[in-house]
Design an enzyme around this catalytic site. Sequence first.
Site: not given
Length: 380
Positions: A58, A220, A118, A61
Amino acid sequence: MRAIVSFFILCLTVTSAFAQQLIPAPPQLAATAYLLLDAETGEVLVEHNADEMLPPASLTKMMTSYIVSSEMERGNVGADDEVNISVRAWKMGGSKMFIREGTQVSVKDLLRGVIIQSGNDASVALAEHIAGSEEAFADVMNQQAAILGMTSTQYLNATGWPAEGHYTTARDLAILAKAIINDYPEHYKIYAERSFTYNGIDQMNRNRLLFLDKSIDGLKTGHTEEAGFCLVASGVKRGMRLISVVMGTKSDKARAAESQKLLAYGFRYYETHQALEAGQQLATQRVWGGQVKEVAVGVDKALSLTIPRRGEERIKQTVKLDDVLEAPISEGQELGRLSLELDGKQIAEVPLVALEPVQEAGFFARLWDTIKLFVFNLFA
């Protein structure tokens, strides 16, 4: 007496050498790859396998959100624009924002769904809204990666869903994090938000460091079985912003703990020092054949350096200017170089430029300066 003096000199020498070697070796992390970066100077403080191509999960992202921010900044997408939610977005597995097929959701809510929750569903919805399809959006992602200088990254989707050939590196992720922070500071604030509620569901930000360290304000997390547990984090202490990238740890707790080790090391032993200000004058130099006799010389750009903490007083500046300057001289014209050394090691070299223009003098003044310059060179 000589023995006492010799002992005193030896003590000073040892003390000086010790002062220059205060920084210990960086920590060894239980991670596949990692990197620590000064966000202002771009100086890499620690790295391990930083160029190994790995699945980003992720962390993908981050690029998705960067492109959305870019489109909003350009006016192509509005924060309150309503996005149609497709069946494909609604059916996405993994982490979700829990949007529903056939509904409309604002761009600003979807962006928070991507960054804080997320959400794979939110990522696909935004990708389709901006590029028409997730596949087309992946092309945009790769184009943007090339622009940013992420030379070892390839995206195949907007979520980080496992796919052969979908990869990045710790170094490229640090480049992307730096761009997110510097290019879109207002949107970067979203990364510090600890929770987001949508559709009656309150979800917490997966970045544990936001709850453990008040200096941390992003970025993140990522996790898949292949990628392990990953975290890109950033924070500020004493005016220094650091970015850490940790990939391939064994648990959610481990990625936070390993990231803390990196950040603590950087903040403890280094600082960001503004060595020069834009337009700062450092010298004057004689000008021959000009309407004025001297020109102010300095730097046209600010310069920040990553140095050991309390190392500012040990920085030595050496100015090297052209021997003979003759008018005309334009503002910004390079006239020499400035070298900066710390403990005898060069840490930077920058051009020295004219901070003001110097026009040619009249014919007789130039002639007289030519004669004086000839005599000067004759006896130099």
